[in-house]
Motif scaffolding. Structure first.
Motif, short mmCIF file in Angstrom:
data_model
loop_
_atom_site.label_atom_id
_atom_site.label_comp_id
_atom_site.label_asym_id
_atom_site.label_seq_id
_atom_site.Cartn_x
_atom_site.Cartn_y
_atom_site.Cartn_z
N LEU A 208 0.65 -1.10 0.09
CA LEU A 208 -0.10 0.06 -0.01
C LEU A 208 0.75 1.23 -0.04
N GLN A 209 0.29 2.45 -0.64
CA GLN A 209 1.08 3.67 -0.53
C GLN A 209 1.17 4.21 0.76
N VAL A 210 2.12 4.62 1.34
CA VAL A 210 2.28 5.20 2.61
C VAL A 210 2.82 6.78 2.35
N GLY A 211 2.20 7.55 3.15
CA GLY A 211 2.60 8.75 3.18
C GLY A 211 2.10 9.78 2.06
N PHE A 212 2.87 10.44 1.09
CA PHE A 212 2.35 11.17 0.16
C PHE A 212 1.83 10.69 -1.17
N ASN A 213 0.50 11.09 -1.18
CA ASN A 213 -0.60 10.52 -2.14
C ASN A 213 -1.24 9.12 -1.72
N ALA A 214 -1.09 9.13 -0.55
CA ALA A 214 -1.84 7.62 -0.19
C ALA A 214 -3.26 7.94 -0.24
N TRP A 215 -3.66 9.05 -0.39
CA TRP A 215 -5.28 9.28 -0.40
C TRP A 215 -5.67 8.70 -1.92
N LEU A 216 -4.70 8.94 -2.72
CA LEU A 216 -5.07 8.33 -4.23
C LEU A 216 -5.63 6.84 -4.08
N PHE A 217 -4.97 6.17 -3.29
CA PHE A 217 -5.37 4.56 -3.25
C PHE A 217 -6.26 4.33 -2.26
N TRP A 218 -6.54 5.07 -1.22
CA TRP A 218 -7.43 5.12 -0.19
C TRP A 218 -9.00 5.32 -0.34
N LEU A 219 -9.00 6.54 -0.96
CA LEU A 219 -10.38 7.06 -0.97
C LEU A 219 -11.30 6.09 -1.82
N PRO A 220 -10.69 5.49 -3.10
CA PRO A 220 -11.60 4.49 -3.52
C PRO A 220 -12.42 3.41 -2.51
N MET A 221 -11.53 3.19 -1.39
CA MET A 221 -12.04 2.22 -0.61
C MET A 221 -13.38 2.43 0.01
N VAL A 222 -13.48 3.94 0.20
CA VAL A 222 -14.56 4.43 0.85
C VAL A 222 -15.71 4.40 -0.10
N TRP A 223 -15.60 4.87 -1.24
CA TRP A 223 -16.61 4.67 -2.32
C TRP A 223 -17.04 3.02 -2.61
N GLN A 224 -16.10 2.16 -2.47
CA GLN A 224 -16.49 0.81 -2.77
C GLN A 224 -17.30 0.38 -1.69
N GLN A 225 -17.30 1.13 -0.53
CA GLN A 225 -18.25 0.66 0.63
C GLN A 225 -19.56 1.43 0.49
N GLY A 226 -19.59 2.00 -0.58
CA GLY A 226 -20.98 3.01 -0.77
C GLY A 226 -21.15 4.13 -0.30
N GLY A 227 -20.06 4.55 0.57
CA GLY A 227 -19.85 5.96 1.28
C GLY A 227 -19.20 6.96 0.43
N ASP A 228 -18.81 8.16 1.19
CA ASP A 228 -18.07 9.35 0.61
C ASP A 228 -17.48 9.89 2.01
N ILE A 229 -16.57 10.89 1.60
CA ILE A 229 -16.01 11.67 2.45
C ILE A 229 -16.42 13.07 2.58
N TYR A 230 -17.36 13.57 1.60
CA TYR A 230 -18.18 14.81 1.57
C TYR A 230 -19.43 14.69 0.85
N ASP A 231 -20.22 15.43 1.41
CA ASP A 231 -21.62 15.58 1.08
C ASP A 231 -21.79 16.83 0.20
N ALA A 232 -21.77 16.89 -0.90
CA ALA A 232 -21.71 18.22 -2.00
C ALA A 232 -23.11 18.89 -1.69
N THR A 233 -24.25 18.33 -1.22
CA THR A 233 -25.58 18.94 -1.22
C THR A 233 -25.54 19.69 0.06
N ALA A 234 -24.94 19.06 1.38
CA ALA A 234 -25.12 19.44 2.38
C ALA A 234 -23.81 20.47 2.83
N LYS A 235 -22.86 20.16 1.99
CA LYS A 235 -21.59 20.83 1.92
C LYS A 235 -20.82 20.54 3.41
#
Length: 431
Positions: A208-235
């Motif tokens: 797994l990526q550690v440190g710089f740019n780790a978010w690139l590889f982790w964020l899809p894990m959230v989406w794969q669970q049907g969630g997100d880190i930001y609600d654009a409607t509620a801001k």
């Protein structure tokens, strides 16, 4: 397979600071208005006059220059001037030129920069003649700011799973590893059990990526669970949700179970050397493997990322944007139109190794015949763009920092989750 050049680029802290200063001091262009956001119209007829474009990279993009020559042949009264801008200087150069009203006509823009620079009122809205349906949905979303597109996708970038078939076979895995997270983790543990035994050189099942740019590889894990880190409607940020918990547990668990190293060594080289069995990476890894170790061509494959409740991946790459202060915007939009025609974009992708963002480009030429690239096409169909907020890089930096704590066992999932929600909320969404 040609060696691709990296296409996903992210802002660095220093660049983000420059941009924040420009916005905070009111430098940059006037505030958005309905008139400013009205899509430009592309005139009929051929392009004329001088057209100035910036292209990102340390040296001239010969493949882009080749397409420019073809465009000039079709439009005898236009001259295209393409200037290379090094990636490490590009963000500051772009924001400074927008703030000063001294821009070229058009430029390649890193997809994670689009919202920030659109918020500076730097770009023209995309003409309605460009259809979202012509591009992968996630790639089209990278052009948006406040639901308005301000560019056109050019090169796509996403990651898939690479796996060494000689290593997975020794672990008793027939074919590809499991395509769901629970099954994939079981397969990783089976691979790890062969380290130093059936696979003498193997150190870890994956990396797994550690440190710089780790978010690139982790964020899809959230989406794969049907969630997100930001609600654009509620801001509002949603790091405090069960989907984020699950994604953090997957990330943390692989370090706890010694399935992945945390030493920040080169994952590409480790896969080539047989030190790891799988890795999540972009298309450039395949190009490097083919170039540097052609004898391994029959021993590695690609597959889409594991899914949870759904499949998902990250949409990165570069977009084409025409500046508000363009002197020849009509020719610029005509060139954007030309560059993103499926045949031209397919030719550019084949020559440069970049992934085309246009759907129809994948049914042409080498891409349609390359089985190892099929996973990228499948992944691009389910990619999502990061939140279209001007503070995104600051949030991404916070994610990198907290994930690194998990990798080194310096914080628990609960602590990291609480910190991320607090930090992101404090950073805010910007303009």
């Amino acid at each position: 397979m040609r060696t691709p050049r990296p296409t996903a680029r992210t802002l660095r802290i220093a660049c983000a600071t420059v941009a924040a200063t420009l916005l905070a001091t009111g430098c940059g262009r006037s505030a958005d208005s309905a008139a400013d956001n009205a899509p430009a119209k592309i005139s009929s007829g051929k392009a004329k006059g001088k057209l100035v474009m910036w292209s990102m990279g340390d040296k001239a993009d010969k493949d882009l220059q080749s397409l420019a020559k073809k465009f000039e042949q079709q439009n005898p009264d236009v001259t295209v001037q393409i200037t290379a801008v090094p990636w490490d200087a590009a963000h500051e150069k772009l924001t400074t030129s927008i703030a000063g009203g001294n821009t070229p006509d058009m430029s390649l823009i890193g997809s994670t920069w689009m919202a920030e620079m659109a918020a500076m009122n730097g770009f023209q809205a995309t003409p309605a003649s460009f259809k979202a349906s012509a591009f992968f949905p996630g790639q089209w979303d990278t052009t948006k700011y406040k639901d308005t597109p301000y560019g056109v996708p050019f090169t796509a970038d996403t990651s898939v799973l690479y796996y060494r078939t000689d290593i997975t076979t020794e672990a008793g895995i027939k074919g590809a590893p499991a395509d769901d997270w629970d099954g994939y983790l079981k397969d990783l543990k089976a691979i790890q059990a062969t380290a130093g035994k059936q696979n003498p050189k193997l150190r870890n099942a994956t990396q797994l990526q550690v440190g710089f740019n780790a978010w690139l590889f982790w964020l899809p894990m959230v989406w794969q669970q049907g969630g997100d880190i930001y609600d654009a409607t509620a801001k509002k940020f949603t790091f405090d949700t069960p989907a984020v918990t699950k994604a953090l547990e997957y990330y943390s668990g692989m370090f706890k179970d010694k399935l992945t190293p945390n030493d920040k060594t080169d994952a590409r080289q480790n896969l080539q050397n047989g030190l790891i069995g799988t890795v999540q990476q972009g298309a450039s890894v395949g190009g490097d493997l083919h170039k540097n170790a052609p004898e391994l061509d029959s021993k590695w494959r690609t597959m889409p990322l594991p899914k949870g409740t759904q499949s998902a991946g990250l949409a990165g790459g570069s977009d084409l944007a025409v500046f508000k202060d363009a002197k020849n915007s009509d020719a610029a939009w005509k060139f954007v139109q030309f560059l993103t025609e499926p045949k031209n974009l397919a030719a550019y992708g084949e020559a440069s190794g970049n992934l085309p963002a246009a759907v129809q480009s994948w049914s042409q030429g080498e891409l349609s015949r390359n089985t190892k690239m099929a996973a990228f096409e499948a992944q691009l169909k389910v990619t999502k763009a990061p939140p279209a907020i001007t503070t995104w890089q600051q949030v991404a930096d916070a994610i990198d920092s907290e994930l690194e704590k998990l990798a080194y066992g310096k914080a628990t999932v609960a602590e990291v989750q609480k910190t991320l929600q607090s930090k992101a909320t404090s950073i805010g969404t910007g303009r």
